[in-house]
Design a protein around this motif. Structure first.
Motif, mmCIF file in Angstrom:
data_model
loop_
_atom_site.group_PDB
_atom_site.id
_atom_site.type_symbol
_atom_site.label_atom_id
_atom_site.label_comp_id
_atom_site.label_asym_id
_atom_site.label_seq_id
_atom_site.Cartn_x
_atom_site.Cartn_y
_atom_site.Cartn_z
ATOM 1 N N ASN A 296 10.387 87.373 0.929
ATOM 2 C CA ASN A 296 9.428 86.812 2.260
ATOM 3 C C ASN A 296 9.781 85.117 2.764
ATOM 4 O OD1 ASN A 296 7.560 88.804 3.255
ATOM 5 N ND2 ASN A 296 6.831 88.660 0.890
ATOM 6 N N ALA A 297 10.751 84.697 1.978
ATOM 7 C CA ALA A 297 11.260 83.149 2.125
ATOM 8 C C ALA A 297 12.359 83.233 3.276
ATOM 9 C CB ALA A 297 11.668 82.570 0.702
ATOM 10 N N ALA A 298 12.174 82.154 4.057
ATOM 11 C CA ALA A 298 13.362 82.175 5.016
ATOM 12 C C ALA A 298 14.575 81.519 4.537
ATOM 13 C CB ALA A 298 13.020 80.986 6.041
ATOM 14 N N ALA A 299 14.824 81.070 3.352
ATOM 15 C CA ALA A 299 15.991 80.455 2.951
ATOM 16 C C ALA A 299 15.824 80.253 1.302
ATOM 17 C CB ALA A 299 16.310 79.097 3.549
ATOM 18 N N VAL A 300 16.650 81.025 0.543
ATOM 19 C CA VAL A 300 16.657 80.930 -1.047
ATOM 20 C C VAL A 300 17.910 80.694 -1.287
ATOM 21 C CG1 VAL A 300 14.397 82.138 -1.188
ATOM 22 C CG2 VAL A 300 16.540 83.477 -1.348
ATOM 23 N N THR A 301 18.130 80.070 -2.799
ATOM 24 C CA THR A 301 19.107 80.282 -3.614
ATOM 25 C C THR A 301 18.946 80.655 -4.944
ATOM 26 O OG1 THR A 301 21.361 79.542 -3.985
ATOM 27 C CG2 THR A 301 19.763 77.881 -3.663
ATOM 28 N N GLY A 302 19.450 81.631 -5.459
ATOM 29 C CA GLY A 302 18.900 81.884 -6.859
ATOM 30 C C GLY A 302 17.416 81.963 -6.911
ATOM 31 N N ALA A 303 16.843 81.265 -7.900
ATOM 32 C CA ALA A 303 15.571 81.369 -8.017
ATOM 33 C C ALA A 303 14.800 80.204 -7.488
ATOM 34 C CB ALA A 303 15.017 81.436 -9.461
ATOM 35 N N CYS B 283 -4.067 92.352 1.606
ATOM 36 C CA CYS B 283 -2.623 92.550 1.110
ATOM 37 C C CYS B 283 -2.507 93.912 0.831
ATOM 38 C CB CYS B 283 -2.457 91.814 0.207
ATOM 39 S SG CYS B 283 -2.036 89.972 0.655
ATOM 40 N N THR B 284 -1.380 94.541 1.174
ATOM 41 C CA THR B 284 -0.975 95.777 1.052
ATOM 42 C C THR B 284 0.369 95.960 0.378
ATOM 43 O OG1 THR B 284 -0.713 96.184 3.369
ATOM 44 C CG2 THR B 284 -2.508 97.272 2.665
ATOM 45 N N ASP B 285 0.540 96.316 -0.580
ATOM 46 C CA ASP B 285 2.100 96.278 -1.404
ATOM 47 C C ASP B 285 2.931 97.030 -0.445
ATOM 48 O OD1 ASP B 285 4.040 95.530 -3.015
ATOM 49 O OD2 ASP B 285 3.234 96.888 -4.828
ATOM 50 N N GLY B 286 4.157 96.208 -0.042
ATOM 51 C CA GLY B 286 5.189 97.063 0.545
ATOM 52 C C GLY B 286 5.026 97.216 2.292
ATOM 53 N N VAL B 287 3.729 96.760 2.570
ATOM 54 C CA VAL B 287 3.456 96.928 4.070
ATOM 55 C C VAL B 287 2.968 95.907 4.450
ATOM 56 C CG1 VAL B 287 1.657 98.042 5.517
ATOM 57 C CG2 VAL B 287 2.735 99.364 3.366
ATOM 58 N N ARG B 288 3.771 95.396 5.576
ATOM 59 C CA ARG B 288 3.565 94.150 6.401
ATOM 60 C C ARG B 288 1.905 93.676 6.447
ATOM 61 N NH1 ARG B 288 4.303 92.869 12.721
ATOM 62 N NH2 ARG B 288 2.686 94.572 12.853
ATOM 63 N N THR B 289 1.589 92.444 6.227
ATOM 64 C CA THR B 289 0.081 92.135 6.273
ATOM 65 C C THR B 289 0.055 90.584 7.120
ATOM 66 O OG1 THR B 289 -0.180 93.146 4.119
ATOM 67 C CG2 THR B 289 -1.742 91.284 4.734
ATOM 68 N N ALA B 290 -0.178 91.021 8.193
ATOM 69 C CA ALA B 290 0.206 89.688 9.333
ATOM 70 C C ALA B 290 -1.372 89.086 9.617
ATOM 71 C CB ALA B 290 0.810 90.273 10.529
ATOM 72 N N LEU C 161 2.358 85.340 10.037
ATOM 73 C CA LEU C 161 2.527 86.191 9.102
ATOM 74 C C LEU C 161 3.313 87.584 9.516
ATOM 75 C CD1 LEU C 161 -0.380 85.800 6.850
ATOM 76 C CD2 LEU C 161 1.994 84.854 6.267
ATOM 77 N N ASP C 162 3.914 87.319 10.696
ATOM 78 C CA ASP C 162 4.210 88.517 11.609
ATOM 79 C C ASP C 162 5.485 89.407 10.685
ATOM 80 O OD1 ASP C 162 4.742 90.389 13.802
ATOM 81 O OD2 ASP C 162 6.651 89.340 13.904
ATOM 82 N N ASN C 163 6.139 88.355 9.985
ATOM 83 C CA ASN C 163 7.195 89.045 9.071
ATOM 84 C C ASN C 163 6.841 89.070 7.322
ATOM 85 O OD1 ASN C 163 7.043 86.400 8.187
ATOM 86 N ND2 ASN C 163 9.320 85.901 8.899
ATOM 87 N N PHE C 164 5.544 89.005 7.401
ATOM 88 C CA PHE C 164 5.147 89.135 5.952
ATOM 89 C C PHE C 164 4.982 90.542 5.267
ATOM 90 C CE2 PHE C 164 1.627 88.473 2.460
ATOM 91 C CZ PHE C 164 2.422 87.792 1.764
ATOM 92 N N VAL C 165 5.490 90.720 4.340
ATOM 93 C CA VAL C 165 5.443 92.035 3.762
ATOM 94 C C VAL C 165 4.712 91.785 2.272
ATOM 95 C CG1 VAL C 165 6.504 93.973 2.595
ATOM 96 C CG2 VAL C 165 7.359 93.032 4.689
ATOM 97 N N ASP D 265 3.332 76.497 5.130
ATOM 98 C CA ASP D 265 4.057 75.322 5.395
ATOM 99 C C ASP D 265 5.752 75.720 5.562
ATOM 100 O OD1 ASP D 265 4.995 76.437 2.985
ATOM 101 O OD2 ASP D 265 4.463 74.644 1.682
ATOM 102 N N GLY D 266 5.924 76.909 6.000
ATOM 103 C CA GLY D 266 7.075 77.529 6.146
ATOM 104 C C GLY D 266 8.222 77.494 5.242
ATOM 105 N N VAL D 267 7.778 77.368 3.942
ATOM 106 C CA VAL D 267 8.572 77.244 2.773
ATOM 107 C C VAL D 267 8.978 78.579 2.054
ATOM 108 C CG1 VAL D 267 9.094 76.097 0.458
ATOM 109 C CG2 VAL D 267 8.376 74.854 2.456
ATOM 110 N N ARG D 268 7.855 79.083 1.408
ATOM 111 C CA ARG D 268 7.920 80.352 0.474
ATOM 112 C C ARG D 268 7.906 81.500 1.325
ATOM 113 N NH1 ARG D 268 3.859 78.701 -3.511
ATOM 114 N NH2 ARG D 268 3.029 77.869 -1.480
ATOM 115 N N PHE D 269 6.979 81.569 2.298
ATOM 116 C CA PHE D 269 6.701 82.740 3.143
ATOM 117 C C PHE D 269 6.195 82.408 4.630
ATOM 118 C CE2 PHE D 269 3.054 82.008 0.299
ATOM 119 C CZ PHE D 269 2.099 82.074 1.247
ATOM 120 N N GLY D 270 6.140 83.341 5.511
ATOM 121 C CA GLY D 270 5.495 82.940 6.638
ATOM 122 C C GLY D 270 6.738 82.473 7.571
#
Lengths: 96, 486
Positions: A80-87, B82-89, B95-99, B324-329
């Protein structure tokens, strides 16, 4: 309560939200109205009243032992992340 | 009898009799979705492959003698779960691209009960709205009149059940988001006691108010589903560890002698005439059915809307800081630096109402204003909660309207947040006090349904459902379906 455009710019910065000039006008107006609306609470007599932090009397947030209960699924999460490298998750350079 | 106008109990009985298979039932609803969803915009994601796989598993379970009361019953999930493997927006561009990488507890439990997932329903962005107009995916239309809103935030779930595109749908209720849309589309919906149903995997809006529940044609249907959803979950730190009563067995508890309080404050200014008249007629019917009707007062209840619009935005500003645009979203293009990444990702990813609430919350929690706004609101919340507690020393249930008017036109209130916020004037109190509450249909103002609200004491779901069921045994409003979807 009447907020200025500068106030709203400050709030947007604290909230880490970029807002446009057009949005700034809209929010200056609507946030001022909302704050004026909620100011009616000031008239409520609340001396000796405890603030309510949990909706159920006698309940509080449960604690659990500090042990690992999750298995490592970082590869799945990183999809789900926009940019990753490794972990790692990538962000713009923070330290020059 | 047409398949889709049957109640959950009737559909389940048909499955048990092998009148049709779970696969046939799923196909029936999938073809209805195919035909009507474009006009209603009620599903944001339809999951036909998943539905058919769930249905085959349900048929196999039945063949093997392992069927439960809900095995093979199709349902829709609000897109906040949240639904595993199904987009949850969650109704958001953010979250338009969040699976989702895992299932919410509610989803997991209903899956384990053998239900069949048809898809995910449209909603106000991050559940912030009362008309479904804040959704990034566009407004949902009310099946009774496509020019009208279905209510919100669970507007998609409400519309799919009203149009019988699904027999039942999950919802969440932070300030009325199950009850108000249920009222505006003429179905039943219950918000359980805070902590009764797990919030794990349910995208957080205001954590001291959020609660998951269920929306279906009848109170009996709600009881069947709540039985499968409720119960302790160690993964939600606010989940309450106490036994779940047998809601279905207790549906037939007699109404005779039950003390029902008419909340004086619910009949003050703002309530539209015909809505008030229909609610009054329902109260008269309760009296005729043997309930003892008394008038009660919660004098601090008029503080509930301003209290809510401090507490909920405060919690939302904190909860939504995770985006925050880092790990998801959503992440903005070509960020200059980390601050630019945060600000533009959030500025672009959130819609207007969500940004308004984040900023309101940021302000009321900021240094110098915390005591005047947030702490004051928390104290007012104590006053409101104490009023309800005192009322429940006199009565078993409270009764009143769910919403001040029937469904309004799409676009009518979008430019004025305060007018929109006042839609929730009768529903917010139960959230602030953590009480279970439900809405059931009690008549029509012209072509539009009107809802009756019942509120119970903490963990009083059984009596609430039984009182609603008693009324529905003597009325047929909950069985009516808009002509275009009958």
């Amino acid at each position: 309560m009447s907020l200025t455009r500068k106030d709203v710019e400050g709030i947007a910065h604290l909230a880490r939200l970029e807002i446009t000039e057009a949005e700034l006008s809209v929010y200056t107006d609507s946030l001022s109205k909302i704050l004026s609306f909620v100011e009616q609470l000031a008239a409520a007599e609340t001396a000796d009243i405890e603030p309510m932090a949990h909706p159920l009397e006698g309940e509080s947030q449960r604690l659990r032992p500090d042990v690992v209960t999750e298995r490592d699924q970082h590869e799945k999460f990183q999809l789900n992340a926009a940019a990753v490298t490794g972990a790692l998750y990538l962000v713009p350079k923070v330290i020059e | 009898m047409t398949l889709h106008t049957r109640s959950v109990a009737e559909l389940a009985a048909g499955l048990a009799r092998k009148e049709y298979s779970a696969v046939e039932l799923a196909q029936h609803f999938l073809s209805r979705i195919e035909r009507s969803n474009d006009a209603l915009n009620a599903f944001v994601t339809v999951t036909p492959d998943r539905a058919l796989a769930d249905a085959r598993a349900a048929d196999e379970a039945r063949a093997a003698g392992r069927a439960g009361p809900l095995t093979g019953v199709p349902l829709a999930h609000k897109d906040i779960f949240c639904t595993d493997g199904v987009r949850t927006a969650c109704g958001s561009k953010m979250l338009d691209n969040f699976v989702a990488p895992y299932d919410a507890t509610v989803v997991e439990r209903l899956h384990a009960a053998g239900t069949v997932m048809l898809g995910k329903t449209n909603m106000d962005e991050f559940a912030m709205g009362s008309s479904n107009e804040t959704s990034w995916y566009g407004p949902v239309k009310n099946p009774w009149d496509l020019r009208k809103v279905p209510g919100g935030s669970s507007g998609g779930s409400a519309a799919v059940v009203a149009a019988r595109l699904a027999p039942v749908a999950t919802g969440t209720d932070t300030g009325g988001s199950i009850r108000q849309p249920a009222a505006l589309v003429g179905i039943s919906g219950i918000k359980p006691t805070y902590g009764r149903v797990s919030r794990y995997g349910m995208i957080a809006f205001a954590s001291s108010l959020d609660q998951a529940g269920i929306m279906a044609p009848s109170a009996e249907d709600c009881a069947l589903f709540l039985a499968a959803m409720a119960g302790f979950d160690p993964r939600d730190s606010t989940s309450v560890d106490r036994p779940v009563p047998d809601y279905v067995a207790e549906l037939d508890a007699p109404l005779a002698g039950v003390r029902i309080g008419v909340l004086k404050e619910f009949f003050a200014h703002g309530l539209e005439g015909e809505t008030g008249a229909l609610v009054q007629a329902a109260i008269d019917q309760y009296r005729a059915l043997g309930a003892r009707i008394v008038e009660v007062s919660c004098p601090n209840l008029p503080l509930s809307v301003p209290t809510y619009y401090v507490v909920a935005p405060a919690e939302c500003s904190s909860n939504l800081s995770r985006f925050d645009g880092v790990r998801f979203g959503h992440r903005c293009k070509d960020p200059r630096d980390l601050m630019d990444l945060y600000k533009r990702s959030r500025g672009e990813g959130f819609g207007a109402e969500v940004k308004r609430r984040i900023m309101t919350g940021t302000y009321v929690l900021s240094a110098g204003y915390y005591d005047a706004y947030y702490l004051k609101a928390q104290k007012c919340r104590s006053l409101i909660s104490a009023d309800f507690k005192a009322a429940f020393e006199q009565v078993d249930l409270l009764i009143g309207p769910t919403s001040p008017s029937p469904a309004f036109n799409i676009g009518a209130k979008v430019d004025d947040p305060i007018t929109m916020y006042l839609n929730d004037i009768y529903t917010i109190g139960a959230n602030l006090a953590g009480l279970p509450a439900m809405s059931i249909p009690c008549g029509f103002d012209g072509a539009l349904p009107v809802g009756l609200q019942l509120i119970g004491p903490h963990f009083g779901e059984s009596r609430l459902l039984a009182a609603a069921h008693a009324y529905q045994r003597h009325t047929d409003f909950h069985r009516r379906v808009p002509a275009a979807y009958a």
